[in-house]
Design a protein around this motif. Structure first.
Motif, PDB file in Angstrom:
ATOM      1  N   ILE A 398      -5.833   1.146  -0.903  1.00 25.56           N
ATOM      2  CA  ILE A 398      -6.026   0.388  -0.216  1.00 25.56           C
ATOM      3  C   ILE A 398      -7.103  -0.895  -0.883  1.00 25.56           C
ATOM      4  N   ASP A 402      -3.910  -7.384  -0.843  1.00 25.75           N
ATOM      5  CA  ASP A 402      -3.260  -8.142  -0.552  1.00 25.75           C
ATOM      6  C   ASP A 402      -3.493  -8.988   0.524  1.00 25.75           C
ATOM      7  N   THR A 406      -0.541  -7.640   5.505  1.00 27.75           N
ATOM      8  CA  THR A 406      -0.238  -5.656   5.116  1.00 27.75           C
ATOM      9  C   THR A 406      -1.362  -4.969   4.824  1.00 27.75           C
ATOM     10  N   ARG A 409      -1.963  -3.267   8.112  1.00 25.44           N
ATOM     11  CA  ARG A 409      -0.437  -1.880   8.046  1.00 25.44           C
ATOM     12  C   ARG A 409      -0.583  -0.751   7.313  1.00 25.44           C
ATOM     13  N   ASN A 410      -1.173  -1.564   6.311  1.00 26.00           N
ATOM     14  CA  ASN A 410      -1.861  -0.436   5.264  1.00 26.00           C
ATOM     15  C   ASN A 410      -2.386   0.992   5.681  1.00 26.00           C
ATOM     16  N   ARG A 413      -1.172   3.525   8.758  1.00 24.10           N
ATOM     17  CA  ARG A 413      -0.552   4.503   7.710  1.00 24.10           C
ATOM     18  C   ARG A 413      -1.641   5.249   7.624  1.00 24.10           C
ATOM     19  N   TYR A 414      -2.411   5.445   6.842  1.00 18.44           N
ATOM     20  CA  TYR A 414      -3.987   6.146   6.775  1.00 18.44           C
ATOM     21  C   TYR A 414      -4.579   6.649   7.430  1.00 18.44           C
TER      22      TYR A 414
END
Length: 476
Positions: A398, A402, A406, A409-410, A413-414
């Motif tokens: 992670i 970025d 991004t 948003r990553n 999802r975690y």
């Protein structure tokens, strides 16, 4: 007291040894410092230390509060304490001095804590892993050095898991207590909005998302800390939820009737849940049902998750812009941009161009989620979820390389089920009930109605008694 004996005690047990004069405050501080230095060499958990000042405070201390003279580590997130500089995990703010005491620090001290260092954080506490350039390297998971200890209270959680001390300060604006508690196999409770003081210099953090708290190895330590530090602060923008007496005193009070607990088995927007995280929830279900309570699979509340993530991005970026401008406004040509990691520099730029309408809409979305979740939980006593959607992340997966959208948003999802509880302001805790096939901790999250810390702690204590975790201390 040797290190092995020291690690067998929680904070309240150590305070009893102090009161019974089986050890002195200075002996206890020396032990914590020795353990901290040993762990720091392997894990990179400390950003600043004030050993001599702490030893002198211990030497002169008279036992006070519930904890007597217990060593404490403060998170490097700006909690004001004059003996220790701050960096917020950022090269731009390295060695910042704040020459007054926060209300929370004063309450920690009044309750018998002596701070001796600050723990590492990601830049501006914005990540679920602690890998800030300012720290000179990543903070490692004490159970597997290739994995993250979590974030943003990653240094604090690793310190507690490694037995440096039984209690460490943390804060949580999107899961930053619960995420590292899950990654490191310890207990972490995010209190209700308004319960923990934020003053005198700050009214709220991140539009009301953020709150302070602690990470511990025992539920009773967390209950005792809340007894000492929770409650109304003069001038606070949020009223403190009412307390029904001592959290510690009520810890083993039986529930009047069996509880009904909603279990979430699917992620918002179909975000997948790893098999190991399912197994953790299944284990928690079996433990809870063995206590006589009911766990039911429940549909998710109708939250517009992607719009919440965008709202979170807006509010966080606006706060990065506010912080950075406060530092560089009078020296705009200093090349300060090179001192921010790419995702945070992008956050600054995005926040600088954010409209007032977009910010107001983001806050409105937070408030909407608060109403939705409090209405939803009215049909249940608690909600049970995996703390994270995946086992502890490997270092480097992670990345702040970025762009900010991004990057965030990553993260969503975690840590899908953590940040929405910051928006709702409800209390939630991560409990260390499961270990993966690779020997990594996997936490489960319990969410309670607003202001119901006492009930959350009571259920946590009952689960702890049935499936104890205290003796699991990482060996470095």
């Amino acid at each position: 007291m040797n290190k092995s004996e020291y690690r067998k005690h929680d904070g309240l047990a150590l305070s009893e040894l102090l009161r019974d004069r089986h050890l002195t405050p200075l002996e206890l501080m020396d032990c914590a410092i020795e353990c901290g230095e040993e762990a720091n060499r392997k894990l990179n958990i400390l950003s600043y230390t004030a050993y001599e000042q702490a030893r002198e405070r211990a030497r002169r201390s008279t036992l006070r509060g519930q904890f007597g003279a217990l060593p404490l580590l403060l998170k490097d997130s700006g909690l004001a304490y004059p003996d220790l500089p701050n960096s917020f995990g950022s090269r731009l703010f390295a060695d910042l001095k704040i020459n007054f005491y926060s209300t929370l620090t004063e309450r920690f001290i009044e309750d018998g804590f002596i701070p001796f260092g600050r723990t590492t954080v990601p830049e501006f506490s914005m990540a679920p892993t602690t890998e800030a350039v300012q720290n000179g390297g990543p903070t490692r998971n004490p159970w597997n050095l290739a994995h993250s200890s979590g974030g943003s209270s990653g240094g604090a959680a690793a310190a507690v898991a490694a037995g440096v001390l039984p209690i460490a300060h943390g804060s949580d604006g999107g899961g930053s207590i619960r995420i590292p508690a899950s990654c490191c196999g310890i207990y972490g409770l995010k209190p209700s909005r308004g319960l923990i003081p934020t003053g005198p210099a700050r009214g709220e953090g991140w539009g009301g998302l953020a709150t302070d708290g602690v990470l511990t190895r025992s539920v009773r330590d967390t209950a005792a800390v809340l007894d000492g530090v929770a409650g109304m602060e003069i001038g606070a923008p949020y009223a403190s939820p009412p307390k029904e007496g001592s959290y510690l005193f009520q810890l083993h009070k039986p529930f009047e009737k069996p509880l009904r607990i909603a279990r979430w088995n699917v992620g918002f927007d179909d975000i997948p849940i790893h098999t190991e995280c399912f197994e953790a929830v299944d284990k928690a279900t079996r433990v809870i049902e063995s206590l006589g309570h009911e766990v039911v699979d429940a549909a998710l509340p109708q939250i517009q998750f992607s719009k919440f993530v965008e709202a979170q991005i807006s509010v966080m970026a606006a706060n990065v812009t506010l912080s950075v401008n406060g530092k560089v406004r009078n020296d705009p040509g200093s090349g300060w941009e090179q001192k921010l990691e790419p995702a945070l520099l992008d956050a600054y730029r995005f926040g600088a161009g954010l409209s007032a309408e977009a910010y107001a809409l983001a806050i409105t979305r937070f408030h909407t989620i608060g109403r939705q979740l409090e209405t939803y939980i009215a049909d249940y006593d608690f909600i049970l979820t995996p703390t994270l959607m995946q086992p502890p992340a490997k270092l480097g997966t992670i990345s702040t390389q970025d762009d900010f959208h991004t990057f965030r948003r990553n993260i969503s999802r975690y840590a899908t089920f953590t940040a929405i509880i910051n928006a709702s302001g409800q209390p939630a805790a991560s409990l260390p009930l499961h270990w993966s096939s690779e020997g990594l901790p996997i936490g489960v999250q319990l969410i309670a109605p607003f202001g119901h810390e006492s009930r959350l702690l009571r259920l946590s204590a009952a689960i702890e008694a049935t499936a104890p975790w205290f003796d699991k201390v990482a060996t470095l």
